[in-house]
Design a protein around this motif. Structure first.
Motif, PDB file in Angstrom:
ATOM      1  N   VAL A   1     -22.255  45.535 -18.585  1.00  0.00           N
ATOM      2  CA  VAL A   1     -21.423  46.653 -18.779  1.00  0.00           C
ATOM      3  C   VAL A   1     -20.123  46.291 -18.088  1.00  0.00           C
ATOM      4  O   VAL A   1     -19.952  45.256 -17.664  1.00  0.00           O
ATOM      5  CB  VAL A   1     -22.023  47.717 -17.751  1.00  0.00           C
ATOM      6  CG1 VAL A   1     -23.332  48.108 -18.243  1.00  0.00           C
ATOM      7  CG2 VAL A   1     -22.097  47.203 -16.175  1.00  0.00           C
ATOM      8  N   LYS A   2     -19.114  47.412 -18.185  1.00  0.00           N
ATOM      9  CA  LYS A   2     -17.895  46.931 -18.061  1.00  0.00           C
ATOM     10  C   LYS A   2     -17.801  47.154 -16.343  1.00  0.00           C
ATOM     11  O   LYS A   2     -18.350  48.081 -15.365  1.00  0.00           O
ATOM     12  CB  LYS A   2     -16.922  48.118 -18.540  1.00  0.00           C
ATOM     13  CG  LYS A   2     -15.557  48.114 -17.939  1.00  0.00           C
ATOM     14  CD  LYS A   2     -14.504  48.879 -18.875  1.00  0.00           C
ATOM     15  CE  LYS A   2     -13.060  48.967 -18.173  1.00  0.00           C
ATOM     16  NZ  LYS A   2     -12.782  49.835 -16.827  1.00  0.00           N
ATOM     17  N   VAL A   3     -17.144  45.987 -15.832  1.00  0.00           N
ATOM     18  CA  VAL A   3     -16.974  45.710 -14.382  1.00  0.00           C
ATOM     19  C   VAL A   3     -15.514  46.041 -14.057  1.00  0.00           C
ATOM     20  O   VAL A   3     -14.566  45.325 -14.743  1.00  0.00           O
ATOM     21  CB  VAL A   3     -17.422  44.555 -13.896  1.00  0.00           C
ATOM     22  CG1 VAL A   3     -16.984  44.170 -12.341  1.00  0.00           C
ATOM     23  CG2 VAL A   3     -18.808  44.416 -14.102  1.00  0.00           C
ATOM     24  N   ASP A   4     -15.118  47.053 -13.225  1.00  0.00           N
ATOM     25  CA  ASP A   4     -13.907  47.391 -12.837  1.00  0.00           C
ATOM     26  C   ASP A   4     -13.199  46.273 -11.763  1.00  0.00           C
ATOM     27  O   ASP A   4     -11.952  45.875 -12.085  1.00  0.00           O
ATOM     28  CB  ASP A   4     -13.640  48.799 -12.216  1.00  0.00           C
ATOM     29  CG  ASP A   4     -14.236  49.885 -13.397  1.00  0.00           C
ATOM     30  OD1 ASP A   4     -13.551  49.952 -14.513  1.00  0.00           O
ATOM     31  OD2 ASP A   4     -15.281  50.547 -13.133  1.00  0.00           O
ATOM     32  N   TYR A   5     -13.966  45.971 -10.762  1.00  0.00           N
ATOM     33  CA  TYR A   5     -13.410  44.973  -9.952  1.00  0.00           C
ATOM     34  C   TYR A   5     -14.570  44.008  -9.453  1.00  0.00           C
ATOM     35  O   TYR A   5     -15.643  44.414  -9.517  1.00  0.00           O
ATOM     36  CB  TYR A   5     -12.725  45.850  -8.551  1.00  0.00           C
ATOM     37  CG  TYR A   5     -11.490  46.591  -9.025  1.00  0.00           C
ATOM     38  CD1 TYR A   5     -10.263  46.399  -9.179  1.00  0.00           C
ATOM     39  CD2 TYR A   5     -11.590  48.117  -9.151  1.00  0.00           C
ATOM     40  CE1 TYR A   5      -9.240  47.143  -9.801  1.00  0.00           C
ATOM     41  CE2 TYR A   5     -10.632  48.991  -9.500  1.00  0.00           C
ATOM     42  CZ  TYR A   5      -9.606  48.132  -9.623  1.00  0.00           C
ATOM     43  OH  TYR A   5      -8.644  49.093 -10.284  1.00  0.00           O
ATOM     44  N   GLU A   6     -14.017  43.108  -8.917  1.00  0.00           N
ATOM     45  CA  GLU A   6     -15.071  41.835  -8.263  1.00  0.00           C
ATOM     46  C   GLU A   6     -14.562  41.499  -7.028  1.00  0.00           C
ATOM     47  O   GLU A   6     -13.505  41.547  -6.604  1.00  0.00           O
ATOM     48  CB  GLU A   6     -15.041  40.832  -9.174  1.00  0.00           C
ATOM     49  CG  GLU A   6     -15.154  41.099 -10.747  1.00  0.00           C
ATOM     50  CD  GLU A   6     -14.661  39.612 -11.436  1.00  0.00           C
ATOM     51  OE1 GLU A   6     -13.789  38.910 -11.053  1.00  0.00           O
ATOM     52  OE2 GLU A   6     -15.414  39.734 -12.670  1.00  0.00           O
ATOM     53  N   VAL A   7     -15.669  41.351  -6.031  1.00  0.00           N
ATOM     54  CA  VAL A   7     -15.610  40.668  -4.900  1.00  0.00           C
ATOM     55  C   VAL A   7     -16.373  39.648  -4.938  1.00  0.00           C
ATOM     56  O   VAL A   7     -17.642  39.368  -4.893  1.00  0.00           O
ATOM     57  CB  VAL A   7     -16.245  41.695  -3.721  1.00  0.00           C
ATOM     58  CG1 VAL A   7     -16.065  40.939  -2.387  1.00  0.00           C
ATOM     59  CG2 VAL A   7     -15.348  43.057  -3.611  1.00  0.00           C
TER      60      VAL A   7
ATOM     61  N   VAL B   1     -17.831  48.215  -9.228  1.00  0.00           N
ATOM     62  CA  VAL B   1     -17.481  46.920  -8.552  1.00  0.00           C
ATOM     63  C   VAL B   1     -18.594  45.900  -8.288  1.00  0.00           C
ATOM     64  O   VAL B   1     -19.581  46.419  -7.664  1.00  0.00           O
ATOM     65  CB  VAL B   1     -16.953  46.943  -7.034  1.00  0.00           C
ATOM     66  CG1 VAL B   1     -16.197  46.171  -6.377  1.00  0.00           C
ATOM     67  CG2 VAL B   1     -15.895  48.363  -7.224  1.00  0.00           C
ATOM     68  N   ALA B   2     -18.474  44.872  -8.706  1.00  0.00           N
ATOM     69  CA  ALA B   2     -19.464  43.782  -8.650  1.00  0.00           C
ATOM     70  C   ALA B   2     -19.289  42.842  -7.330  1.00  0.00           C
ATOM     71  O   ALA B   2     -18.134  42.742  -6.859  1.00  0.00           O
ATOM     72  CB  ALA B   2     -19.480  42.889  -9.831  1.00  0.00           C
TER      73      ALA B   2
END
Lengths: 493, 250
Positions: free
Chosen positions: B127-133, B80-81
Motif C-alpha cells: 500500500v501507499k506509505v506516506d512517511y517512514e521512520v 507511517v511505516a
C-alpha cells in the motif's frame, strides 16, 4: 467434543495459541500449546559471516536482545578459539546484569506480578502495572520507571543501543567504559540494590503475608515434579554469564553437569506431529510423553529451576533471600530439596533480581572494569562454537558451525522458552483440568487462572510485549462438535 | 479542535519498535496529551473506525497480512511505516533469499500447507506509505519529529544523506581506516552514526540514500576483501526492497 481456543499472538512466522479440548461432559480432555518458531533464523543464518551473528540474532526478539547478543558473541569466541580479555568479559557481564535486573523488574511489576500483587480474581482493568501502583502506592510506580530509565541509559552506553546492542564481537567488546561513566553508574548501582530490597519486601508484605496467595502457590493445580536446569560456577552458585550447565533430578540430586560444548550429549529434541516446534528433553532419560517425575526426560529452565539446580547465590543479600525461600517452601535452608511449585517462580525471579543488582555493583567497583584491554583480534581458523548464557526465561544455547572463512554452515539455537515448551503444556493442562469442569462458567477470572500457569514461565513471545499495556490479547472460543462457535470471549485483540 | 486519532499496528517483527516507544518515558506522557491513541493493536471487529495517523511496524509475510494492511490503509488518512521491517523488509526478508518451499518444509514439515506464506515485503510494496521512520529498532527522535510535525500540520523533514556525515561531525575515527568495512558511506543517516560511535561498522539497518552509487559501494567492499556475493549479502542484510538490481547475484 468442545474446543476452547486461546489465541494470543501471531509473531515472526509463528503462532502462539492455546487449544483446550472439552469433552461432552464439560471436562478438559486435552490441551495443546503452540508457540512461535525460530527456525527461520537458524536457516537464514546459513551462508552468512559468523561475526554478524551477535548483531543478527538480537533481532529475534526486541524484549531480550541482550541474551542473544551475549550467547552469539560467546559462541563466536569459541568459533575463533579466542580467550577474551578479563575486562571484556566483565563488561559483557556488567551489561548482562543490568539487563537482567531490568527484565525481571518488568516481568514482576507489569506482567506476572499483578496476578499476586493485585490478585488473580481482580477485575482485568486492575491486573496491570497501574493496578500494582494503586495497590502498593504511586512511589512504587515511580521507582519502577526510574529503574528502567537508568538501566536503559547504562545499556545504551555499554551496548551502543538500548535495543539491539552492537558492542560484543568475536574476541571481546568494541568499546570500553570510561572512569567518569563508571563513577556515575556506581551511583546508579546503589539505587539498584535499594530497589531489589524494596521488591523483596513487597513480595513479603503482599504475597507471603496473605495465606490465600501462599495456598495458591502451594496448590497441586500449579505443581509439577520435574528435572531442573541452570548454569552454575565452580562452587555450584548461580551464574548468568558463564559456567557449566547443571541439571538436578526432582529430588534435588545432581543428574549431570556439562560444559557448553557437550550440550548435544545431554539434550535431545522431541517432535510432535501436530506441532511444528520441538520439545527438548534429557537425552539419557528419554522422551516419555507429557508427564512429570523422575522417569520422564522433561526438564524446566526458569528462575525457579536455576535456584533448584544451584547450591546458592554468590552475593550476600540474594543468598539471604535464597535461604528464606527454601526455608519457607521446603523447610531446608540449604536449598538441597527442590521447590516444585510453578508459581514460586515469581519469588525466585525477585531473588535473581536482587542477585543481578548486587553483581552489577561488584563489577562496577572492580578496578579492572575501566581498563582498555578489551579485545583480542581473532587469528585462528574459525570452525565450530557453542555459547551458553542464562537468559531471563531459561538457558540459551547458540551453536554455530562455519567453514574456514567463517561462513555459517549450520546454526542451532535453543532459546530460553523452548526448554520449557513441554513443561508449559503440562502446566496449562493441569491448571485447565483443575479449573474448567462441567457446569463451571468460563469467566475472565477463570481464564486468567489458566493463563497464570504459563505466565509464571514468562514465555517470550508476543505476550511478553503485548502485555505491557496490561493484558495479553486472548481469544477464547468454545465450539460444538460441528466446529460452530457457541460461546466466544475476546480481550485486547 | 479535537485530538488526532492515532493507531498502532504490528506485523511480523521482534516488537523492538514497540518497546522503543516505551523508552520515550517522559515524552510519552506529553504525547498522550496531544493525541488520542485509539488502537494499540488490531481491532478487526470495529471496521468503521477511521484514523488520522496509523503507525505500522513489521513486515508483510502472509496473505492475511496483505488483507489487514489494505484494510488499515482504507481507514487511515496518513500511514507511517515504523522501523526496518516495515520500511525495507528488514531482517525477516532474509527468508526471501532461501527457496520458499524449502523454508516452509523445514519450519512446518508436513503441515506446510496450513501456513500460507509469501515473500517478505515492506509495507510500501502493498500500500501507499506516506512517511517512514527508519532504523532497527526505529529511531525514537525521528518518530517524535514525524509525530510532532503531523500534529502541527507540517511536512516532516526527511533525512537523505549518508551516515558518514553524522560520523564525521562526531569526529569519529573512520571505520574504513581501522581495517573494517563499513556501510556508512551509503546508509541513510538519522541514527547519529551509533555503530561507528561504539567501535562497530555500520551494517546498513536504516536502508540506503536515495541516490546510492551501487557500483561504488561494491567496489568499496571489494577493497575490503569481500567477494561480490559477500558484498551483496552485506548490503542486503536489512534491505529486501532496496538495491533490487542486485537480485540474483551468485
Amino acid at each position: 467434543m468442545q474446543r476452547i481456543k486461546i489465541d494470543p499472538v501471531t509473531r515472526l512466522e509463528g503462532h502462539g495459541k492455546i487449544d483446550i479440548f472439552v469433552d461432552d461432559e464439560g471436562n478438559v480432555a486435552n490441551c495443546y500449546f503452540l508457540v512461535p518458531e525460530l527456525r527461520g533464523f537458524e536457516k537464514f543464518a546459513q551462508g552468512r559471516p559468523v561475526e554478524e551473528m551477535p548483531r543478527i540474532t538480537t533481532r529475534i526478539c526486541g524484549v531480550c536482545p541482550e541474551a542473544h547478543h551475549m550467547a552469539a558473541a560467546k559462541a563466536c569466541d569459541e568459533v575463533y578459539d579466542v580467550q577474551i580479555p578479563s575486562t571484556a568479559k566483565k563488561l559483557r557481564e556488567l551489561l548482562y546484569s543490568i539487563f537482567f535486573t531490568a527484565d525481571h523488574t518488568v516481568h514482576f511489576y507489569a506482567l506476572g506480578g499483578p496476578d499476586f500483587v493485585v490478585g488473580p480474581d481482580a477485575p482485568k482493568e486492575m491486573r496491570n502495572l497501574i493496578g500494582v501502583v494503586k495497590t502498593v502506592g504511586l512511589e512504587a510506580g515511580k521507582k519502577v520507571i526510574k529503574l528502567r530509565a537508568l538501566a536503559q541509559e547504562m545499556i545504551q552506553t555499554l551496548g551502543g543501543k538500548k535495543i539491539h546492542q552492537v558492542t560484543s564481537l568475536p574476541g571481546g567488546v568494541s568499546k570500553g567504559l570510561k572512569e567518569e561513566e563508571r563513577k556515575k553508574f556506581a551511583e546508579y548501582g546503589k539505587y539498584f540494590i535499594e530497589f531489589g530490597l524494596f521488591t523483596l519486601q513487597i513480595f513479603e508484605d503482599i504475597v507471603l503475608k496473605n495465606s490465600t496467595y501462599v495456598d495458591l502457590i502451594l496448590s497441586d493445580t500449579y505443581t509439577h515434579k520435574t528435572y531442573y536446569m541452570g548454569m552454575v560456577d565452580d562452587n555450584n552458585k548461580v551464574n548468568f554469564y558463564e559456567g557449566k550447565v547443571r541439571v538436578v533430578d526432582p529430588e534435588g540430586y545432581e543428574f549431570c553437569k556439562y560444559s557448553p560444548g557437550e550440550y548435544t550429549e545431554h539434550i535431545s529434541e522431541h517432535i510432535e506431529p501436530w506441532n511444528y516446534l520441538k520439545y527438548p528433553f534429557l537425552k539419557k532419560i528419554g522422551w516419555k510423553g507429557f508427564v512429570d517425575g523422575k522417569d520422564s526426560g522433561i526438564y524446566r529452565a526458569t528462575p525457579l529451576s536455576r535456584l533448584n539446580a544451584s547450591d546458592g547465590m554468590n552475593t550476600p543479600l540474594a543468598q539471604e533471600a535464597y535461604e528464606k525461600f527454601y526455608d519457607t517452601l521446603t523447610g531446608d535452608r540449604s536449598g538441597s530439596i527442590p521447590v516444585h511449585h510453578t508459581l514460586a517462580t515469581h519469588w525466585a525471579r525477585v531473588i535473581e533480581l536482587m542477585y543481578s543488582a548486587e553483581r552489577m555493583n561488584e563489577l562496577l567497583n572492580d578496578e579492572e572494569i575501566t581498563s582498555d584491554n578489551i579485545r583480542v583480534i581473532p587469528e585462528k581458523t574459525p570452525s565450530e562454537g557453542i555459547g551458553i548464557v542464562e537468559a531471563p526465561r531459561g538457558t540459551l544455547t547458540h551453536h554455530y558451525i562455519t567453514d574456514e572463512n567463517g561462513i555459517v554452515r549450520q546454526a542451532n539455537l535453543i532459546v530460553g522458552t523452548t526448554n520449557n515448551h513441554a513443561a508449559i503444556s503440562m502446566s496449562i493442562k493441569k491448571a485447565a483440568q483443575g479449573l474448567i469442569k462441567k457446569g463451571v462458567e468460563i469467566t475472565d477470572g477463570l481464564l486468567n487462572k489458566v493463563e497464570m500457569a504459563f505466565r509464571a514461565y514468562d514465555p517470550c513471545f508476543g505476550c511478553a510485549t503485548h502485555t505491557l499495556p496490561g493484558q495479553m490479547p486472548i481469544e477464547l472460543n468454545i465450539r460444538n462438535l460441528k466446529g460452530e462457535i457457541i460461546n466466544s470471549r475476546k480481550r485486547n485483540i | 479542535m479535537s485530538k488526532p486519532k492515532v493507531a498502532f499496528f504490528d506485523f511480523a517483527s521482534c516488537e523492538g519498535c514497540q518497546l522503543n516507544k516505551l523508552n520515550l518515558e517522559n515524552s510519552l506522557l506529553s504525547i498522550l496529551e496531544l493525541v488520542d491513541i485509539v488502537e494499540f493493536r488490531e481491532a478487526m471487529d470495529d471496521r468503521a473506525d477511521e484514523y488520522d495517523i496509523a503507525f505500522v511496524e513489521g513486515s508483510i509475510s502472509t496473505p492475511t497480512c496483505v488483507e489487514r494492511i489494505h484494510d488499515i490503509r482504507r481507514r487511515s488518512k496518513i500511514l507511517v511505516a515504523l522501523g526496518a521491517c516495515a520500511v525495507q523488509g528488514g531482517i525477516n526478508a532474509l527468508r526471501n533469499s532461501q527457496p520458499a518451499e524449502w523454508v516452509k518444509e523445514v519450519v512446518y514439515g508436513d503441515d506446510k500447507y496450513l501456513f500460507p506464506s509469501i515473500p517478505v515485503q515492506p509495507v510500501s510494496a502493498v500500500v501507499k506509505v506516506d512517511y517512514e521512520v527508519r532504523g532497527c529498532p526505529m529511531s525514537t527522535p525521528e518518530f517524535l519529529h514525524i509525530l510532532k510535525s503531523l500534529i502541527l500540520g507540517r511536512k516532516p523533514e526527511i533525512f537523505d544523506h549518508a551516515v558518514c556525515v553524522e560520523c564525521k561531525s562526531s569526529e569519529n575515527e573512520c571505520v574504513l581506516e581501522t581495517g573494517m568495512f563499513c556501510l556508512g558511506p551509503v546508509t541513510r543517516a538519522g541514527c547519529g552514526a551509533v555503530c561507528p560511535e561504539n567501535g562497530q561498522y555500520c551494517s546498513g539497518c536504516r536502508g540506503y540514500v536515495s541516490n546510492i552509487n551501487t557500483d561504488g559501494a561494491l567496489e568499496m567492499l571489494a577493497e575490503n576483501g569481500l567477494s561480490r556475493l559477500e558484498a551483496v549479502k552485506r548490503l542486503r542484510l536489512f534491505c529486501s526492497s532496496e538495491l533490487v538490481e542486485l537480485d540474483g547475484v551468485k
